[in-house]
Design an enzyme around this catalytic site. Structure first.
Site, PDB file in Angstrom:
ATOM      1  N   CYS A 129     -16.545   1.769  -0.186  1.00 40.51           N
ATOM      2  CA  CYS A 129     -15.396   0.899   0.113  1.00 40.51           C
ATOM      3  C   CYS A 129     -15.017   0.955   1.589  1.00 40.51           C
ATOM      4  O   CYS A 129     -14.367   0.044   2.083  1.00 40.51           O
ATOM      5  CB  CYS A 129     -14.213   1.297  -0.759  1.00 40.51           C
ATOM      6  SG  CYS A 129     -13.731   3.019  -0.540  1.00 40.51           S
ATOM      7  N   ASP A 173     -17.240   7.141  -2.231  1.00 37.24           N
ATOM      8  CA  ASP A 173     -16.012   7.018  -1.433  1.00 37.24           C
ATOM      9  C   ASP A 173     -15.735   8.404  -0.837  1.00 37.24           C
ATOM     10  O   ASP A 173     -16.359   9.394  -1.231  1.00 37.24           O
ATOM     11  CB  ASP A 173     -14.860   6.551  -2.343  1.00 37.24           C
ATOM     12  CG  ASP A 173     -13.548   6.330  -1.595  1.00 37.24           C
ATOM     13  OD1 ASP A 173     -13.573   6.239  -0.353  1.00 37.24           O
ATOM     14  OD2 ASP A 173     -12.483   6.254  -2.252  1.00 37.24           O
ATOM     15  N   GLN A 183     -10.002  -3.970  -4.050  1.00 40.23           N
ATOM     16  CA  GLN A 183     -11.296  -3.404  -3.682  1.00 40.23           C
ATOM     17  C   GLN A 183     -12.292  -3.594  -4.822  1.00 40.23           C
ATOM     18  O   GLN A 183     -13.413  -4.071  -4.610  1.00 40.23           O
ATOM     19  CB  GLN A 183     -11.122  -1.908  -3.372  1.00 40.23           C
ATOM     20  CG  GLN A 183     -12.407  -1.210  -2.964  1.00 40.23           C
ATOM     21  CD  GLN A 183     -12.872  -1.647  -1.587  1.00 40.23           C
ATOM     22  OE1 GLN A 183     -12.128  -1.586  -0.629  1.00 40.23           O
ATOM     23  NE2 GLN A 183     -14.114  -2.101  -1.486  1.00 40.23           N
ATOM     24  N   HIS A 239      -6.985   0.723  -6.774  1.00 41.73           N
ATOM     25  CA  HIS A 239      -7.250  -0.170  -5.643  1.00 41.73           C
ATOM     26  C   HIS A 239      -7.941  -1.425  -6.209  1.00 41.73           C
ATOM     27  O   HIS A 239      -9.129  -1.641  -5.994  1.00 41.73           O
ATOM     28  CB  HIS A 239      -8.144   0.566  -4.639  1.00 41.73           C
ATOM     29  CG  HIS A 239      -8.175  -0.029  -3.268  1.00 41.73           C
ATOM     30  ND1 HIS A 239      -7.402  -1.103  -2.893  1.00 41.73           N
ATOM     31  CD2 HIS A 239      -8.900   0.313  -2.162  1.00 41.73           C
ATOM     32  CE1 HIS A 239      -7.646  -1.399  -1.625  1.00 41.73           C
ATOM     33  NE2 HIS A 239      -8.549  -0.563  -1.161  1.00 41.73           N
ATOM     34  N   ARG A 270       0.877  -1.183   0.000  1.00 43.28           N
ATOM     35  CA  ARG A 270       0.000   0.000   0.000  1.00 43.28           C
ATOM     36  C   ARG A 270       0.906   1.222   0.000  1.00 43.28           C
ATOM     37  O   ARG A 270       1.716   1.386   0.910  1.00 43.28           O
ATOM     38  CB  ARG A 270      -0.928  -0.002   1.216  1.00 43.28           C
ATOM     39  CG  ARG A 270      -1.647   1.317   1.395  1.00 43.28           C
ATOM     40  CD  ARG A 270      -2.786   1.255   2.372  1.00 43.28           C
ATOM     41  NE  ARG A 270      -3.930   0.575   1.798  1.00 43.28           N
ATOM     42  CZ  ARG A 270      -5.165   0.645   2.290  1.00 43.28           C
ATOM     43  NH1 ARG A 270      -5.417   1.363   3.364  1.00 43.28           N
ATOM     44  NH2 ARG A 270      -6.150  -0.011   1.717  1.00 43.28           N
ATOM     45  N   ARG A 314     -13.882  -8.620   0.689  1.00 41.29           N
ATOM     46  CA  ARG A 314     -12.465  -8.339   0.468  1.00 41.29           C
ATOM     47  C   ARG A 314     -11.639  -9.583   0.814  1.00 41.29           C
ATOM     48  O   ARG A 314     -10.748  -9.980   0.078  1.00 41.29           O
ATOM     49  CB  ARG A 314     -12.002  -7.167   1.358  1.00 41.29           C
ATOM     50  CG  ARG A 314     -12.495  -5.797   0.967  1.00 41.29           C
ATOM     51  CD  ARG A 314     -11.894  -5.316  -0.327  1.00 41.29           C
ATOM     52  NE  ARG A 314     -10.446  -5.287  -0.300  1.00 41.29           N
ATOM     53  CZ  ARG A 314      -9.695  -4.308   0.217  1.00 41.29           C
ATOM     54  NH1 ARG A 314     -10.266  -3.246   0.726  1.00 41.29           N
ATOM     55  NH2 ARG A 314      -8.370  -4.365   0.185  1.00 41.29           N
TER      56      ARG A 314
HETATM   57  N1   CP Z   1     -11.411  -0.224   1.835  1.00 34.89           N
HETATM   58  C1   CP Z   1     -10.161  -0.295   2.318  1.00 34.89           C
HETATM   59  O1   CP Z   1      -9.182  -0.531   1.595  1.00 34.89           O
HETATM   60  O2   CP Z   1     -10.086  -0.112   3.653  1.00 34.89           O
HETATM   61  P1   CP Z   1      -8.754   0.110   4.510  1.00 34.89           P
HETATM   62  O3   CP Z   1      -8.168   1.437   4.069  1.00 34.89           O
HETATM   63  O4   CP Z   1      -9.207   0.127   5.927  1.00 34.89           O
HETATM   64  O5   CP Z   1      -7.809  -1.008   4.215  1.00 34.89           O
HETATM   65  N1  NVA Z   2      -9.936   6.701  -1.765  1.00 33.55           N
HETATM   66  C1  NVA Z   2      -9.637   6.230  -0.436  1.00 33.55           C
HETATM   67  C2  NVA Z   2      -9.879   4.767  -0.346  1.00 33.55           C
HETATM   68  C3  NVA Z   2      -9.609   4.151   0.996  1.00 33.55           C
HETATM   69  C4  NVA Z   2      -9.833   2.679   1.007  1.00 33.55           C
HETATM   70  C5  NVA Z   2      -8.201   6.562  -0.086  1.00 33.55           C
HETATM   71  O1  NVA Z   2      -7.320   6.383  -0.925  1.00 33.55           O
HETATM   72  O2  NVA Z   2      -7.962   7.026   1.033  1.00 33.55           O
END
Ligand code: CP
Ligand code: NVA
Length: 297
Positions: free
Chosen positions: A256, A216, A131, A128, A101, A284
């Site tokens: 999400c 989101d 997701q 992502h 990440r 997920r």
């Molecule tokens: N939706 C998602 O990726 O959640 P987190 O940021 O908590 O991993």
């Molecule tokens: N768009 C959001 C998604 C989190 C799962 C972010 O990147 O923070």
């Protein structure tokens, strides 16, 4: 040859359908797969916070008989203490897969280039994919068939939106995207989805007759400083009772998570009977278990 999952584009339609079939089996018969990744270890490198992604990968790996090691942002100090290439080459001597990440998407491509083991995108500023795969799987579970169905994404044209577009393009699901001007999804995602996607600057137009409404956060991780400004820019893009009324009867509500209740979505809508946000969150794990089996086994 190892296979990475840096973007939905890395997967063919057949590969996605294979992941979905395996996901269904994993959900039905957990015990059958309890040793399938025995002896394998997954590294989870996170440069941003996470609840769902970290926990679902860790628990998923455990349920498949494998192990995982979580490396927090300060731990590797990626690119500062050591180059991504050197971390990739070193970890490849110990472990069997990497979830990353990160901020800039090119970090993922760099990791994938130098790692001898599969690299999975656990979210970047651009996309992502895990997701989106879980989301589409969840929609499939609920609606059975995509034919004639419409997904409306309302809000910021961000990483989650980009991956949804790539996924809808692969699977042939129609998608409307409503964003304020200047906040549209990435050109590459719109281009890939040109046969299924339409863009709007008004949420009301995008949700008309939609079977699913998705949103989101307005400020993603790394954009915290813009949060106040964005609240003003996005205020007409909230998923609330009035907007939901314009959609198809019984439209499903998706997010999400994490959600900023009272901003992009009201408490009332996220708690409503058509909200499937926690089914998404659960899926997920199931979908990622299938991905891990496909890539690591
Ligand atoms: N939706 C998602 O990726 O959640 P987190 O940021 O908590 O991993
Ligand atoms: N768009 C959001 C998604 C989190 C799962 C972010 O990147 O923070």
């Amino acid at each position: 040859m190892k296979k990475d999952l840096t973007s939905i584009q890395d997967l063919s339609l057949k590969e996605i359908n294979d992941i979905f079939s395996l996901t269904a089996q994993l959900k039905k018969n957990k015990n059958k797969f309890s040793q399938v990744l025995s002896g394998k270890t997954l590294a989870l490198i996170f440069q941003k916070p996470s609840c769902r992604t970290r926990v679902s990968f860790e628990v998923g790996m455990y349920q498949l008989g494998g192990n995982s090691i979580y490396l927090s942002p300060g731990e590797l100090n990626l690119g500062v203490r050591e180059s991504i290439a050197d971390v990739a080459k070193t970890l490849s001597r110990y472990i069997d897969g990497i979830v990353l990440r990160t901020f800039e998407h090119h970090n993922l491509l760099e990791m994938a280039k130098y790692a001898a083991v599969p690299v999975i995108n656990g979210l970047s500023d651009f996309s992502h994919p895990c997701q989106a795969l879980a989301d589409i799987y969840t929609i499939k579970e609920k609606l059975k068939d995509f034919k004639g169905k419409l997904l409306a994404y309302v809000g910021d044209g961000n990483n989650v939106c980009n991956s949804l577009l790539f996924a809808c393009a692969r699977l042939g699901l129609k998608v409307n995207v409503a964003t304020p001007e200047g906040f549209q999804p990435d050109e590459s995602a719109l281009k890939a989805a040109k046969n299924v996607a339409k863009t709007f600057y008004r949420a009301e137009e995008a949700v008309k007759d939609a079977d699913v409404i998705y949103t989101d956060v307005w400020a993603s991780m790394g954009q915290e400083e813009e949060a106040e400004k964005r609240k003003e820019i996005f205020k007409e893009f909230q998923i609330n009772r009035n907007l939901v009324k314009l959609a198809g009867k019984n439209a499903l509500i998706m997010h999400c998570l994490p959600a900023h209740r009272g901003e992009e979505i009201t408490d009332e809508v996220i708690e409503s009977k058509n909200s499937i946000v926690f089914d998404q969150a659960e899926n997920r794990m199931h979908v990622q278990k299938a991905i891990l089996i496909k890539l690591l086994k």
